[in-house]
Design a protein around this motif. Sequence first.
Motif, PDB file in Angstrom:
ATOM      1  N   LEU A  58       7.186  20.378 -48.370  1.00  0.00           N
ATOM      2  CA  LEU A  58       7.716  19.092 -47.943  1.00  0.00           C
ATOM      3  C   LEU A  58       6.566  18.242 -47.406  1.00  0.00           C
ATOM      4  O   LEU A  58       5.724  18.729 -46.651  1.00  0.00           O
ATOM      5  N   ILE A  59       6.544  16.980 -47.796  1.00  0.00           N
ATOM      6  CA  ILE A  59       5.475  16.066 -47.396  1.00  0.00           C
ATOM      7  C   ILE A  59       6.080  14.984 -46.506  1.00  0.00           C
ATOM      8  O   ILE A  59       7.102  14.378 -46.847  1.00  0.00           O
ATOM      9  N   PHE A  60       5.429  14.759 -45.365  1.00  0.00           N
ATOM     10  CA  PHE A  60       5.909  13.813 -44.354  1.00  0.00           C
ATOM     11  C   PHE A  60       4.876  12.710 -44.140  1.00  0.00           C
ATOM     12  O   PHE A  60       3.719  12.850 -44.516  1.00  0.00           O
ATOM     13  N   ALA A  61       5.274  11.629 -43.466  1.00  0.00           N
ATOM     14  CA  ALA A  61       4.363  10.510 -43.197  1.00  0.00           C
ATOM     15  C   ALA A  61       3.404  10.826 -42.055  1.00  0.00           C
ATOM     16  O   ALA A  61       2.233  10.486 -42.117  1.00  0.00           O
ATOM     17  N   ARG A  62       3.886  11.478 -41.004  1.00  0.00           N
ATOM     18  CA  ARG A  62       3.074  11.663 -39.800  1.00  0.00           C
ATOM     19  C   ARG A  62       2.814  13.130 -39.466  1.00  0.00           C
ATOM     20  O   ARG A  62       2.680  13.493 -38.305  1.00  0.00           O
ATOM     21  N   ARG A  63       2.779  13.961 -40.470  1.00  0.00           N
ATOM     22  CA  ARG A  63       2.558  15.388 -40.249  1.00  0.00           C
ATOM     23  C   ARG A  63       1.984  15.980 -41.523  1.00  0.00           C
ATOM     24  O   ARG A  63       2.238  15.477 -42.617  1.00  0.00           O
ATOM     25  N   GLU A  64       1.252  17.062 -41.387  1.00  0.00           N
ATOM     26  CA  GLU A  64       0.722  17.739 -42.571  1.00  0.00           C
ATOM     27  C   GLU A  64       1.887  18.351 -43.358  1.00  0.00           C
ATOM     28  O   GLU A  64       2.950  18.608 -42.812  1.00  0.00           O
ATOM     29  N   PRO A  65       1.699  18.601 -44.646  1.00  0.00           N
ATOM     30  CA  PRO A  65       2.754  19.225 -45.461  1.00  0.00           C
ATOM     31  C   PRO A  65       3.178  20.567 -44.871  1.00  0.00           C
ATOM     32  O   PRO A  65       2.412  21.250 -44.188  1.00  0.00           O
ATOM     33  N   TRP A  66       4.415  20.936 -45.140  1.00  0.00           N
ATOM     34  CA  TRP A  66       4.999  22.153 -44.592  1.00  0.00           C
ATOM     35  C   TRP A  66       5.766  22.876 -45.692  1.00  0.00           C
ATOM     36  O   TRP A  66       6.492  22.250 -46.469  1.00  0.00           O
ATOM     37  N   VAL A  67       5.593  24.185 -45.791  1.00  0.00           N
ATOM     38  CA  VAL A  67       6.267  24.986 -46.809  1.00  0.00           C
ATOM     39  C   VAL A  67       7.605  25.478 -46.247  1.00  0.00           C
ATOM     40  O   VAL A  67       7.651  26.179 -45.245  1.00  0.00           O
ATOM     41  N   MET A  68       8.681  25.073 -46.901  1.00  0.00           N
ATOM     42  CA  MET A  68      10.032  25.518 -46.530  1.00  0.00           C
ATOM     43  C   MET A  68      10.335  26.756 -47.360  1.00  0.00           C
ATOM     44  O   MET A  68      10.390  26.692 -48.582  1.00  0.00           O
ATOM     45  N   ARG A  69      10.520  27.884 -46.681  1.00  0.00           N
ATOM     46  CA  ARG A  69      10.704  29.165 -47.372  1.00  0.00           C
ATOM     47  C   ARG A  69      12.116  29.721 -47.282  1.00  0.00           C
ATOM     48  O   ARG A  69      12.458  30.663 -47.983  1.00  0.00           O
ATOM     49  N   GLU A  70      12.934  29.179 -46.374  1.00  0.00           N
ATOM     50  CA  GLU A  70      14.287  29.704 -46.181  1.00  0.00           C
ATOM     51  C   GLU A  70      15.226  28.575 -45.798  1.00  0.00           C
ATOM     52  O   GLU A  70      14.783  27.475 -45.464  1.00  0.00           O
ATOM     53  N   ALA A  71      16.525  28.848 -45.855  1.00  0.00           N
ATOM     54  CA  ALA A  71      17.521  27.847 -45.493  1.00  0.00           C
ATOM     55  C   ALA A  71      17.293  27.386 -44.053  1.00  0.00           C
ATOM     56  O   ALA A  71      16.890  28.172 -43.191  1.00  0.00           O
ATOM     57  N   ARG A  72      17.529  26.098 -43.841  1.00  0.00           N
ATOM     58  CA  ARG A  72      17.279  25.498 -42.527  1.00  0.00           C
ATOM     59  C   ARG A  72      18.202  24.295 -42.368  1.00  0.00           C
ATOM     60  O   ARG A  72      18.593  23.674 -43.353  1.00  0.00           O
ATOM     61  N   THR A  73      18.510  23.944 -41.145  1.00  0.00           N
ATOM     62  CA  THR A  73      19.332  22.761 -40.914  1.00  0.00           C
ATOM     63  C   THR A  73      18.504  21.520 -41.199  1.00  0.00           C
ATOM     64  O   THR A  73      17.418  21.343 -40.651  1.00  0.00           O
ATOM     65  N   THR A  74      19.015  20.697 -42.094  1.00  0.00           N
ATOM     66  CA  THR A  74      18.393  19.413 -42.388  1.00  0.00           C
ATOM     67  C   THR A  74      19.432  18.339 -42.133  1.00  0.00           C
ATOM     68  O   THR A  74      20.632  18.604 -42.140  1.00  0.00           O
ATOM     69  N   TYR A  75      18.962  17.141 -41.910  1.00  0.00           N
ATOM     70  CA  TYR A  75      19.845  16.033 -41.579  1.00  0.00           C
ATOM     71  C   TYR A  75      19.706  14.975 -42.665  1.00  0.00           C
ATOM     72  O   TYR A  75      18.622  14.454 -42.904  1.00  0.00           O
ATOM     73  N   ARG A  76      20.828  14.698 -43.342  1.00  0.00           N
ATOM     74  CA  ARG A  76      20.828  13.779 -44.471  1.00  0.00           C
ATOM     75  C   ARG A  76      21.543  12.491 -44.079  1.00  0.00           C
ATOM     76  O   ARG A  76      22.613  12.534 -43.470  1.00  0.00           O
ATOM     77  N   PRO A  77      20.966  11.336 -44.444  1.00  0.00           N
ATOM     78  CA  PRO A  77      21.653  10.079 -44.153  1.00  0.00           C
ATOM     79  C   PRO A  77      23.039  10.072 -44.816  1.00  0.00           C
ATOM     80  O   PRO A  77      23.218  10.543 -45.941  1.00  0.00           O
ATOM     81  N   ILE A  78      24.015   9.553 -44.086  1.00  0.00           N
ATOM     82  CA  ILE A  78      25.389   9.489 -44.589  1.00  0.00           C
ATOM     83  C   ILE A  78      25.464   8.362 -45.594  1.00  0.00           C
ATOM     84  O   ILE A  78      25.044   7.240 -45.342  1.00  0.00           O
ATOM     85  N   ASP A  79      26.045   8.652 -46.755  1.00  0.00           N
ATOM     86  CA  ASP A  79      26.204   7.668 -47.825  1.00  0.00           C
ATOM     87  C   ASP A  79      27.623   7.116 -47.743  1.00  0.00           C
ATOM     88  O   ASP A  79      28.591   7.848 -47.912  1.00  0.00           O
ATOM     89  N   PHE A  80      27.752   5.823 -47.489  1.00  0.00           N
ATOM     90  CA  PHE A  80      29.066   5.212 -47.310  1.00  0.00           C
ATOM     91  C   PHE A  80      29.606   4.565 -48.573  1.00  0.00           C
ATOM     92  O   PHE A  80      30.474   3.717 -48.513  1.00  0.00           O
ATOM     93  N   ARG A  81      29.127   4.910 -49.723  1.00  0.00           N
ATOM     94  CA  ARG A  81      29.614   4.295 -50.960  1.00  0.00           C
ATOM     95  C   ARG A  81      31.006   4.670 -51.262  1.00  0.00           C
ATOM     96  O   ARG A  81      31.639   5.552 -51.087  1.00  0.00           O
TER      97      ARG A  81
END
Length: 81
Positions: A58-81
């Motif tokens: 995963l590549i971020f704007a203000r942090r070095e890249p990070w390898v995601m190796r297992e399931a983790r809680t992520t937060y997704r913007p709610i789509d109101f369509r």
Amino acid sequence: MYERGPKEPPSIPPPPRGTMGSTRPPSDVRIGDFVYLDGVYQRVRDMRSAGTAAHRVLIFARREPWVMREARTTYRPIDFR
């Protein structure tokens, strides 16, 4: 005044406004999702394969890249369509 005990983990700040948390495997993470790393919610700007579908870089704007190796809680913007 309340003080945290020695075994009590630090509290996590509220997630970014307008997002919903869910535990996702690396293959289900999308650009625009937020991941809580090093005490800050980081927004995924880009991602790369890490050799298998089970890992993502995963590549971020203000942090070095990070390898995601297992399931983790992520937060997704709610789509109101």
